[in-house]
Design a protein around this motif. Structure first.
Motif, PDB file in Angstrom:
ATOM      1  N   ILE A   6       0.842  -1.189   0.000  1.00 15.91           N
ATOM      2  CA  ILE A   6       0.000   0.000   0.000  1.00 15.91           C
ATOM      3  C   ILE A   6       0.877   1.237   0.000  1.00 15.91           C
ATOM      4  O   ILE A   6       1.983   1.234   0.545  1.00 15.91           O
ATOM      5  N   GLY A   7       0.389   2.301  -0.633  1.00 21.93           N
ATOM      6  CA  GLY A   7       1.160   3.536  -0.657  1.00 21.93           C
ATOM      7  C   GLY A   7       0.455   4.622  -1.436  1.00 21.93           C
ATOM      8  O   GLY A   7      -0.526   4.370  -2.147  1.00 21.93           O
ATOM      9  N   SER A  14       4.243   0.288  -7.600  1.00 30.64           N
ATOM     10  CA  SER A  14       4.121  -0.718  -8.661  1.00 30.64           C
ATOM     11  C   SER A  14       5.485  -1.218  -9.123  1.00 30.64           C
ATOM     12  O   SER A  14       5.654  -2.407  -9.428  1.00 30.64           O
ATOM     13  N   SER A  15       6.474  -0.331  -9.160  1.00 34.28           N
ATOM     14  CA  SER A  15       7.829  -0.750  -9.523  1.00 34.28           C
ATOM     15  C   SER A  15       8.378  -1.712  -8.482  1.00 34.28           C
ATOM     16  O   SER A  15       9.052  -2.696  -8.814  1.00 34.28           O
ATOM     17  N   LEU A  16       8.089  -1.442  -7.227  1.00 30.82           N
ATOM     18  CA  LEU A  16       8.529  -2.332  -6.152  1.00 30.82           C
ATOM     19  C   LEU A  16       7.846  -3.690  -6.266  1.00 30.82           C
ATOM     20  O   LEU A  16       8.474  -4.743  -6.082  1.00 30.82           O
ATOM     21  N   PHE A  17       6.553  -3.669  -6.581  1.00 28.65           N
ATOM     22  CA  PHE A  17       5.804  -4.910  -6.781  1.00 28.65           C
ATOM     23  C   PHE A  17       6.452  -5.744  -7.886  1.00 28.65           C
ATOM     24  O   PHE A  17       6.620  -6.967  -7.745  1.00 28.65           O
ATOM     25  N   ASN A  18       6.831  -5.090  -8.968  1.00 26.95           N
ATOM     26  CA  ASN A  18       7.468  -5.812 -10.069  1.00 26.95           C
ATOM     27  C   ASN A  18       8.821  -6.378  -9.665  1.00 26.95           C
ATOM     28  O   ASN A  18       9.185  -7.488 -10.065  1.00 26.95           O
ATOM     29  N   THR A  34     -14.362  -1.975 -11.339  1.00 27.36           N
ATOM     30  CA  THR A  34     -13.433  -2.030 -12.471  1.00 27.36           C
ATOM     31  C   THR A  34     -12.011  -1.665 -12.067  1.00 27.36           C
ATOM     32  O   THR A  34     -11.138  -1.499 -12.907  1.00 27.36           O
ATOM     33  N   VAL A  35     -11.758  -1.554 -10.771  1.00 26.29           N
ATOM     34  CA  VAL A  35     -10.416  -1.207 -10.283  1.00 26.29           C
ATOM     35  C   VAL A  35      -9.481  -2.395 -10.454  1.00 26.29           C
ATOM     36  O   VAL A  35      -9.801  -3.519 -10.060  1.00 26.29           O
ATOM     37  N   GLU A  36      -8.305  -2.130 -11.027  1.00 24.21           N
ATOM     38  CA  GLU A  36      -7.351  -3.193 -11.324  1.00 24.21           C
ATOM     39  C   GLU A  36      -6.760  -3.811 -10.060  1.00 24.21           C
ATOM     40  O   GLU A  36      -6.456  -3.108  -9.094  1.00 24.21           O
ATOM     41  N   ILE A  53      -0.209  -8.690  -2.870  1.00 24.54           N
ATOM     42  CA  ILE A  53      -1.208  -7.983  -3.662  1.00 24.54           C
ATOM     43  C   ILE A  53      -0.872  -6.500  -3.654  1.00 24.54           C
ATOM     44  O   ILE A  53      -0.578  -5.915  -2.598  1.00 24.54           O
ATOM     45  N   ASP A  54      -0.875  -5.906  -4.828  1.00 24.95           N
ATOM     46  CA  ASP A  54      -0.571  -4.487  -4.999  1.00 24.95           C
ATOM     47  C   ASP A  54      -1.878  -3.714  -4.951  1.00 24.95           C
ATOM     48  O   ASP A  54      -2.641  -3.708  -5.929  1.00 24.95           O
TER      49      ASP A  54
END
Length: 226
Positions: A6-7, A14-18, A34-36, A53-54
């Motif tokens: 979360i952030g 998202s870069s950290l998630f990747n 419809t939120v990704e 989970i991002d």
């Protein structure tokens, strides 16, 4: 192990998630909206596999957008099968003061938390020197500095994830809530983990999709009485 990321928007989350999941991820939508929704898996240093989970970017647990509402529902729903064992709060290290508002709110949920100072390179370029140990002592949570763009700090982050199991008592509620008795009653009624979560129920019950109409009417009645 289930982990939530979360952030604030533009914190490099998202870069950290990747970096953590590589290609081991999938994209879907949160139920009913419809939120990704991005989920993936990472391998920890002890070879344990963890689900991550991002969550959508959010500024606060007091939602002003659909994305923020999705985050609140995800964290408060007791029946959520993906309810996290650990929450990684990602902050922009070059704008730490603004980012710490969300951290304080998430910390008070009581779930184990790890604070990530992402974009640490930009903080250094701006002349910021952050004392990690002092920050850990002040906030009483593990803190890791990362640069998600080049992978700096990722191995240390994975190691600290293994060590992060401490649960926290809310700090803000006792000093801010004028209706402590009501909060305690809601906590008991809904079998909630702490008073801070009960306070969020009281503020947001109309928009919490997992509450029944009867439960919402009960909370409305309690709010009117006070």
């Amino acid at each position: 192990m289930k982990i939530a990321l979360i952030g604030n928007p533009n914190s490099g989350k998202s870069s950290l998630f990747n970096q953590l999941t590589g290609l081991n991820q999938k994209v879907a939508n949160f139920a009913g909206v419809t939120v990704e929704k991005k989920t993936g898996f990472l391998i920890l240093p002890n070879k344990e596999k963890a689900q991550i989970i991002d969550l959508p970017g959010t500024y606060s647990l007091y939602p002003k957008s659909l994305d923020e509402q999705v985050v609140l529902d995800f964290l408060l729903d007791k029946e959520n099968t993906e309810k996290p064992d650990l929450i990684l709060v990602v902050t922009d290290a070059s704008n730490l003061q603004r980012n710490l508002l969300l951290f304080e709110e998430v910390r008070d949920l009581g779930t184990p938390v790890l604070l990530i100072l992402n974009m640490i390179d930009l903080a250094k370029q701006s002349g910021w020197e952050i004392d990690i140990k002092k920050l850990e002592n002040l906030l009483e949570v593990p803190v890791v500095a990362t640069n998600a763009r080049n992978g700096e700090g990722i191995l240390e982050l994975k190691t600290r994830i293994l060590e992060s199991s401490k649960q926290y008592e809310p700090l803000l509620l006792e000093s801010l809530s004028p209706h402590q008795k009501l909060v305690e009653e809601i906590q008991v009624k809904f079998a909630l983990e702490n008073g801070y979560i009960a306070n969020l129920y009281l503020h947001h019950y109309e928009r919490l999709h997992f509450l029944s109409d009867e439960e919402k009417k009960h909370l409305q009645k309690q709010q009117i009485q006070y």
